[in-house]
Design a protein around this motif. Structure first.
Motif, mmCIF file in Angstrom:
data_model
loop_
_atom_site.group_PDB
_atom_site.id
_atom_site.type_symbol
_atom_site.label_atom_id
_atom_site.label_comp_id
_atom_site.label_asym_id
_atom_site.label_seq_id
_atom_site.Cartn_x
_atom_site.Cartn_y
_atom_site.Cartn_z
ATOM 1 N N PRO A 152 5.456 9.076 -7.757
ATOM 2 C CA PRO A 152 6.531 10.270 -7.651
ATOM 3 C C PRO A 152 7.256 10.055 -6.332
ATOM 4 O O PRO A 152 8.247 10.192 -6.166
ATOM 5 C CB PRO A 152 5.962 11.565 -7.729
ATOM 6 N N ARG A 153 6.497 9.525 -5.264
ATOM 7 C CA ARG A 153 6.966 9.187 -3.874
ATOM 8 C C ARG A 153 6.424 8.044 -3.464
ATOM 9 O O ARG A 153 5.657 7.911 -2.791
ATOM 10 C CB ARG A 153 6.368 10.385 -3.119
ATOM 11 N N PRO A 154 7.196 6.883 -3.753
ATOM 12 C CA PRO A 154 6.635 5.707 -3.211
ATOM 13 C C PRO A 154 6.536 5.428 -1.957
ATOM 14 O O PRO A 154 5.526 4.619 -1.291
ATOM 15 C CB PRO A 154 7.854 4.475 -3.740
ATOM 16 N N GLU A 155 7.207 6.220 -1.145
ATOM 17 C CA GLU A 155 7.137 6.335 0.501
ATOM 18 C C GLU A 155 5.775 6.741 1.073
ATOM 19 O O GLU A 155 5.460 6.549 2.140
ATOM 20 C CB GLU A 155 8.080 6.973 1.212
ATOM 21 N N ASP A 156 4.817 7.265 0.023
ATOM 22 C CA ASP A 156 3.610 7.769 0.341
ATOM 23 C C ASP A 156 2.344 6.561 0.371
ATOM 24 O O ASP A 156 1.368 7.042 0.646
ATOM 25 C CB ASP A 156 3.129 8.871 -0.503
ATOM 26 N N PHE A 157 2.762 5.485 0.206
ATOM 27 C CA PHE A 157 1.783 4.462 -0.067
ATOM 28 C C PHE A 157 0.820 4.050 1.252
ATOM 29 O O PHE A 157 -0.319 4.079 1.166
ATOM 30 C CB PHE A 157 2.563 3.042 -0.563
ATOM 31 N N GLY A 158 1.497 4.452 2.225
ATOM 32 C CA GLY A 158 0.729 4.136 3.676
ATOM 33 C C GLY A 158 -0.005 5.241 3.868
ATOM 34 O O GLY A 158 -1.345 5.027 4.365
ATOM 35 N N THR A 159 0.138 6.548 3.349
ATOM 36 C CA THR A 159 -0.773 7.474 3.414
ATOM 37 C C THR A 159 -1.888 7.579 2.582
ATOM 38 O O THR A 159 -3.018 7.692 3.047
ATOM 39 C CB THR A 159 0.061 8.727 3.182
ATOM 40 N N LEU A 160 -1.701 6.863 1.321
ATOM 41 C CA LEU A 160 -2.623 6.611 0.281
ATOM 42 C C LEU A 160 -3.727 5.399 1.121
ATOM 43 O O LEU A 160 -5.007 5.849 0.793
ATOM 44 C CB LEU A 160 -2.458 6.305 -0.961
ATOM 45 N N ILE A 161 -3.232 4.483 1.600
ATOM 46 C CA ILE A 161 -4.013 3.589 2.162
ATOM 47 C C ILE A 161 -4.906 3.833 3.230
ATOM 48 O O ILE A 161 -6.208 3.764 3.352
ATOM 49 C CB ILE A 161 -3.109 2.255 2.629
#
Length: 266
Positions: free
Chosen positions: A164-173
């Motif tokens: 839903p929020r592709p910009e959160d990928f860094g947060t997930l990592i």
């Protein structure tokens, strides 16, 4: 394709197969690896769901399931899965988890025995030092700064396409890196597991075969001759080491379907 509100999380899941869910033929809840999603099981889903209902779930912060303001921990993700099983009215389900999802499946069986009939742990260690030393070193370096490089991987492409929020990928990592650096040892809790459990590993996994053997021993395996009649086997538990596989492709191997089906049908 649906969402369920569980523990403050809007959790995404999909149902595959049209077999009725009964106590004798429960649903299978299928849990993906770190940075992945239910889509990663695409190559084997038709075979897995041919005779049973299969529910794939995107865990906290992964794929279609947006992140929430809490760390990613196996224990809380396990609570989410138990809440989802209750929300869907599945009774006791068979839980199959790979890697990160294998840890969540294991914790769900430990913490919520009432919602698990059988457990399959695919390519997950019972103790953090089961990882090879070079893998542990890679985990130490897993941080949000790695996002630009990880976006070029299949996991990054899946996240870009489904999140839903592709910009959160860094947060997930970053959150997954924090999780991977936490020491753990589930030995005592595994020794007390009473539900039928199958361990599945690749023959060239990210853990040593000694660690696999030690895990099997916690369930009572590898201690004596099985006997002509099988009376020396460790109860209902099973161990499968799949040939010509690694940690990075065991989740889509046809041999995994064979091993899982045989165990769940036994």
């Amino acid at each position: 394709m649906s969402y369920a509100e569980v523990n403050g999380l809007n959790q995404y899941y999909e149902e595959h197969g049209d077999a009725p869910v009964t106590a004798e033929h429960p649903a299978m809840v299928l849990l993906h690896g770190g940075l992945g999603g239910g889509d990663m099981f695409g190559p084997i889903l038709p075979a897995l769901s041919a005779r049973r209902r299969v529910i794939t779930v995107d865990l906290q912060g992964h794929s279609h399931t947006a992140d929430v303001d809490r760390p990613i921990r196996l224990e809380t993700c396990a609570d989410d899965i138990a809440a989802l099983i209750r929300h869907l009215g599945l009774g006791r389900a068979d839980i199959v988890g790979y890697s990160f999802g294998g840890g969540v499946a294991l914790r769900c069986a430990i913490q919520h025995l009432d919602v698990v009939r059988k457990l399959v742990v695919v390519s997950f260690p019972f103790r953090r030092d089961g990882f090879y030393a070079d893998v542990l070193k890679q985990q130490e370096q897993m941080a949000p700064e790695a996002a630009p490089f990880m976006k070029q991987t299949p996991m990054g492409e899946l996240y870009e396409r489904t999140a839903p929020r592709p910009e959160d990928f860094g947060t997930l990592i970053g959150k997954m890196g924090d999780l991977l650096r936490i020491p753990f040892d589930y030995s005592e809790e595994i020794r007390e597991l009473e539900i039928p459990t199958e361990l599945v590993f690749a023959d060239a996994d990210t853990y040593s075969l000694q660690h696999v053997s030690d895990f099997w021993a916690l369930l009572g395996g590898g201690r004596q001759d099985g006997g002509w009649d099988g009376s020396g086997r460790p109860g209902p538990h099973r161990l499968a080491v799949l040939p010509n596989t690694t940690h990075y492709n065991v989740f889509e191997s046809p041999a995994l379907v064979t091993a899982v089906d045989a165990f769940l049908d036994a």
